[in-house]
Motif scaffolding. Sequence first.
Motif, PDB file in Angstrom:
ATOM      1  N   MET A 340       0.808  -1.218   0.000  1.00  0.00           N
ATOM      2  CA  MET A 340       0.000   0.000   0.000  1.00  0.00           C
ATOM      3  C   MET A 340       0.848   1.278   0.000  1.00  0.00           C
ATOM      4  SD  MET A 340      -3.084  -1.127  -0.050  1.00  0.00           S
ATOM      5  CE  MET A 340      -4.051   0.325   0.364  1.00  0.00           C
ATOM      6  N   GLY A 341       2.141   1.144   0.274  1.00  0.00           N
ATOM      7  CA  GLY A 341       3.006   2.326   0.309  1.00  0.00           C
ATOM      8  C   GLY A 341       2.824   3.167   1.548  1.00  0.00           C
ATOM      9  N   PHE A 342       2.478   2.513   2.688  1.00  0.00           N
ATOM     10  CA  PHE A 342       2.154   3.246   3.907  1.00  0.00           C
ATOM     11  C   PHE A 342       3.244   3.182   4.974  1.00  0.00           C
ATOM     12  CE2 PHE A 342      -2.756   3.077   3.361  1.00  0.00           C
ATOM     13  CZ  PHE A 342      -2.669   4.157   2.483  1.00  0.00           C
ATOM     14  N   ALA A 343       4.444   2.732   4.610  1.00  0.00           N
ATOM     15  CA  ALA A 343       5.507   2.656   5.620  1.00  0.00           C
ATOM     16  C   ALA A 343       5.751   4.029   6.253  1.00  0.00           C
ATOM     17  CB  ALA A 343       6.788   2.124   4.993  1.00  0.00           C
ATOM     18  N   ALA A 344       5.751   5.078   5.427  1.00  0.00           N
ATOM     19  CA  ALA A 344       5.997   6.433   5.952  1.00  0.00           C
ATOM     20  C   ALA A 344       4.914   6.865   6.929  1.00  0.00           C
ATOM     21  CB  ALA A 344       6.095   7.429   4.802  1.00  0.00           C
ATOM     22  N   TYR A 345       3.684   6.389   6.724  1.00  0.00           N
ATOM     23  CA  TYR A 345       2.597   6.742   7.645  1.00  0.00           C
ATOM     24  C   TYR A 345       2.887   6.191   9.037  1.00  0.00           C
ATOM     25  CZ  TYR A 345      -1.820   6.345  10.108  1.00  0.00           C
ATOM     26  OH  TYR A 345      -2.790   6.404  11.066  1.00  0.00           O
ATOM     27  N   PHE A 346       3.260   4.906   9.132  1.00  0.00           N
ATOM     28  CA  PHE A 346       3.536   4.299  10.434  1.00  0.00           C
ATOM     29  C   PHE A 346       4.743   4.951  11.096  1.00  0.00           C
ATOM     30  CE2 PHE A 346       0.736   1.163   8.667  1.00  0.00           C
ATOM     31  CZ  PHE A 346       0.096   0.595   9.760  1.00  0.00           C
ATOM     32  N   LEU A 347       5.756   5.277  10.307  1.00  0.00           N
ATOM     33  CA  LEU A 347       6.932   5.947  10.868  1.00  0.00           C
ATOM     34  C   LEU A 347       6.600   7.354  11.345  1.00  0.00           C
ATOM     35  CD1 LEU A 347       9.593   4.743   8.272  1.00  0.00           C
ATOM     36  CD2 LEU A 347       9.470   4.086  10.679  1.00  0.00           C
ATOM     37  N   THR A 348       5.685   8.029  10.638  1.00  0.00           N
ATOM     38  CA  THR A 348       5.251   9.367  11.055  1.00  0.00           C
ATOM     39  C   THR A 348       4.522   9.303  12.392  1.00  0.00           C
ATOM     40  OG1 THR A 348       5.036  10.096   8.753  1.00  0.00           O
ATOM     41  CG2 THR A 348       3.862  11.382  10.422  1.00  0.00           C
ATOM     42  N   VAL A 349       3.574   8.365  12.510  1.00  0.00           N
ATOM     43  CA  VAL A 349       2.840   8.209  13.767  1.00  0.00           C
ATOM     44  C   VAL A 349       3.800   7.880  14.905  1.00  0.00           C
ATOM     45  CG1 VAL A 349       1.107   6.832  14.986  1.00  0.00           C
ATOM     46  CG2 VAL A 349       0.706   7.541  12.621  1.00  0.00           C
ATOM     47  N   ALA A 350       4.760   7.002  14.627  1.00  0.00           N
ATOM     48  CA  ALA A 350       5.736   6.636  15.657  1.00  0.00           C
ATOM     49  C   ALA A 350       6.539   7.855  16.102  1.00  0.00           C
ATOM     50  CB  ALA A 350       6.674   5.556  15.125  1.00  0.00           C
ATOM     51  N   GLN A 351       6.917   8.700  15.158  1.00  0.00           N
ATOM     52  CA  GLN A 351       7.689   9.890  15.497  1.00  0.00           C
ATOM     53  C   GLN A 351       6.867  10.859  16.347  1.00  0.00           C
ATOM     54  OE1 GLN A 351       8.793  13.097  12.522  1.00  0.00           O
ATOM     55  NE2 GLN A 351      10.823  12.222  12.839  1.00  0.00           N
ATOM     56  N   VAL A 352       5.595  11.032  15.992  1.00  0.00           N
ATOM     57  CA  VAL A 352       4.721  11.913  16.765  1.00  0.00           C
ATOM     58  C   VAL A 352       4.557  11.388  18.192  1.00  0.00           C
ATOM     59  CG1 VAL A 352       2.370  12.790  16.982  1.00  0.00           C
ATOM     60  CG2 VAL A 352       3.486  12.779  14.741  1.00  0.00           C
ATOM     61  N   VAL A 353       4.300  10.072  18.322  1.00  0.00           N
ATOM     62  CA  VAL A 353       4.130   9.480  19.645  1.00  0.00           C
ATOM     63  C   VAL A 353       5.401   9.618  20.472  1.00  0.00           C
ATOM     64  CG1 VAL A 353       3.753   7.300  20.880  1.00  0.00           C
ATOM     65  CG2 VAL A 353       2.329   7.884  18.908  1.00  0.00           C
ATOM     66  N   ASP A 354       6.551   9.361  19.850  1.00  0.00           N
ATOM     67  CA  ASP A 354       7.823   9.492  20.571  1.00  0.00           C
ATOM     68  C   ASP A 354       8.049  10.928  21.038  1.00  0.00           C
ATOM     69  OD1 ASP A 354       8.313   6.819  20.187  1.00  0.00           O
ATOM     70  OD2 ASP A 354       9.691   7.093  18.492  1.00  0.00           O
ATOM     71  N   VAL A 356       5.771  13.220  21.689  1.00  0.00           N
ATOM     72  CA  VAL A 356       4.842  13.535  22.775  1.00  0.00           C
ATOM     73  C   VAL A 356       5.324  12.913  24.085  1.00  0.00           C
ATOM     74  CG1 VAL A 356       2.489  13.201  23.613  1.00  0.00           C
ATOM     75  CG2 VAL A 356       2.878  13.804  21.221  1.00  0.00           C
ATOM     76  N   LYS A 357       5.809  11.682  24.012  1.00  0.00           N
ATOM     77  CA  LYS A 357       6.319  11.016  25.218  1.00  0.00           C
ATOM     78  C   LYS A 357       7.518  11.760  25.791  1.00  0.00           C
ATOM     79  CE  LYS A 357       4.848   6.240  24.277  1.00  0.00           C
ATOM     80  NZ  LYS A 357       5.318   4.873  23.926  1.00  0.00           N
ATOM     81  N   GLU A 358       8.391  12.268  24.901  1.00  0.00           N
ATOM     82  CA  GLU A 358       9.559  13.012  25.366  1.00  0.00           C
ATOM     83  C   GLU A 358       9.171  14.270  26.123  1.00  0.00           C
ATOM     84  OE1 GLU A 358      11.879  13.764  21.932  1.00  0.00           O
ATOM     85  OE2 GLU A 358      12.499  11.660  21.643  1.00  0.00           O
ATOM     86  N   MET A 359       7.991  14.797  25.839  1.00  0.00           N
ATOM     87  CA  MET A 359       7.501  15.984  26.552  1.00  0.00           C
ATOM     88  C   MET A 359       6.855  15.630  27.890  1.00  0.00           C
ATOM     89  SD  MET A 359       5.673  17.988  23.377  1.00  0.00           S
ATOM     90  CE  MET A 359       6.516  18.248  21.828  1.00  0.00           C
ATOM     91  N   GLY A 360       6.809  14.344  28.192  1.00  0.00           N
ATOM     92  CA  GLY A 360       6.199  13.928  29.442  1.00  0.00           C
ATOM     93  C   GLY A 360       4.687  13.928  29.423  1.00  0.00           C
ATOM     94  N   ILE A 361       4.112  13.836  28.227  1.00  0.00           N
ATOM     95  CA  ILE A 361       2.659  13.866  28.070  1.00  0.00           C
ATOM     96  C   ILE A 361       2.159  12.451  27.807  1.00  0.00           C
ATOM     97  CG2 ILE A 361       0.746  14.799  26.712  1.00  0.00           C
ATOM     98  CD1 ILE A 361       2.594  17.137  25.982  1.00  0.00           C
ATOM     99  N   ARG A 362       1.076  12.079  28.469  1.00  0.00           N
ATOM    100  CA  ARG A 362       0.497  10.762  28.235  1.00  0.00           C
ATOM    101  C   ARG A 362      -0.026  10.676  26.807  1.00  0.00           C
ATOM    102  NH1 ARG A 362      -3.863   9.098  32.541  1.00  0.00           N
ATOM    103  NH2 ARG A 362      -3.758   7.240  31.221  1.00  0.00           N
ATOM    104  N   VAL A 363       0.123   9.522  26.204  1.00  0.00           N
ATOM    105  CA  VAL A 363      -0.319   9.362  24.829  1.00  0.00           C
ATOM    106  C   VAL A 363      -0.818   7.937  24.624  1.00  0.00           C
ATOM    107  CG1 VAL A 363       2.017   8.771  24.070  1.00  0.00           C
ATOM    108  CG2 VAL A 363       0.359   9.533  22.392  1.00  0.00           C
ATOM    109  N   ALA A 364      -1.877   7.799  23.864  1.00  0.00           N
ATOM    110  CA  ALA A 364      -2.405   6.486  23.518  1.00  0.00           C
ATOM    111  C   ALA A 364      -2.728   6.472  22.028  1.00  0.00           C
ATOM    112  CB  ALA A 364      -3.666   6.171  24.327  1.00  0.00           C
ATOM    113  N   ALA A 365      -2.152   5.507  21.309  1.00  0.00           N
ATOM    114  CA  ALA A 365      -2.413   5.376  19.880  1.00  0.00           C
ATOM    115  C   ALA A 365      -3.693   4.606  19.670  1.00  0.00           C
ATOM    116  CB  ALA A 365      -1.242   4.684  19.200  1.00  0.00           C
TER     117      ALA A 365
END
Length: 373
Positions: A340-354, A356-365
């Motif tokens: 599907m060509g969606f590898a960049a999508y999963f990597l983008t979500v992972a980067q956003v979650v990481d 947010v976590k670095e800021m000490g904010i709770r996050v749930a995907a």
Amino acid sequence: PFVHLRVASGYSLQYGASHPSALVEAAAGHDMDTLALTDRDGLYGAVRFAKACLRAGIAPVVGAALAVANGPRRPERGTTRAVVLAESRAGWGSLCRLVSATHARGDRGSPVTTRALVGEHRDEAVVVLGPDSDLGVALARRDERAAEGVLGDWLEVVEPHQLVVGVTNHHLGGRAGHGRGGEGTAHLAGRMLAFADAHGLTGVLTNAVRMARKSDAPIADVLDAARRLVPLDVRNVDRRNAEGYLKSGKEMLATAEEVARLAGRRDATRLIGDTRHLALRCRLDPVADIGLGEIHLPEFPGGLAELRARCESGLAARYAAPAASVVDRLDEELAVIGQMGFAAYFLTVAQVVDSVKEMGIRVAARGSGAGSL
């Protein structure tokens, strides 16, 4: 046919009075083959505009009317505006990056760019300076020296062929010479066109459109009052007439003739021709240039290989010694993602979650992706 090169839609928040599709419909009604959308501060309506143009058989021109911070050496205080148009697919990319950079540097809700930032993202783009630009303000004051200084500042960041003067004639009374009060007057339009001629710049005619029909003017009044947080009253109405609508080519020809005469030209042929030439230069293909139907995702080095490496690392952390069924499932999921060509999508979500976590904010995907390995 005449081409409107400065048009704001309802996506110019609390300013434009018409939906992009209504503007395209009005242009089609005037037998126009090209139309621009230059919303304030962003490209929010560009995709809907491109889709409407595709349905109507009209070629889109896309730009943005950005607020520009004036330097300390200039007498024009506060911010003025400049319209940046994309010339091609690469220019569309430059424009997108410029808008993003402008919002990143400004206060939330009040994006302001700089000439230097425009220069950094000038590839295959055109800057149009209208009556609300720093150049227009200087000429409204009849300050030729300041205007030449502004011109010099712009030519430090863009090439001469990328700088255009846009004149607007809303048939207002009065003469240029009283600050921004000259906006929309035929005299300021003529003065700006004469300045362009004297300095070897291209001059084009725009109508600063903010509504599809003249009858939409009361909507513009409501938007102005809401933007300024003042009562809806004749004392607080910004517009001085209802000329800022999407006029026909015949109406714009009459406007052009008045401006050309005041600029010392024999007729309006060159002004109309230069306007159309710029439009043809900036025509975009909704599919090939703007990318309708394409998947737009950030680019990550490694792509699917990077995603696989991260997943395999996660497997080791979660399962220690993953069973063959777990490995098979991961292979199957990655195969679907790769197809599907969606590898960049999963990597983008992972980067956003990481992040947010670095800021000490709770996050749930959430979502189907979160339910996969």
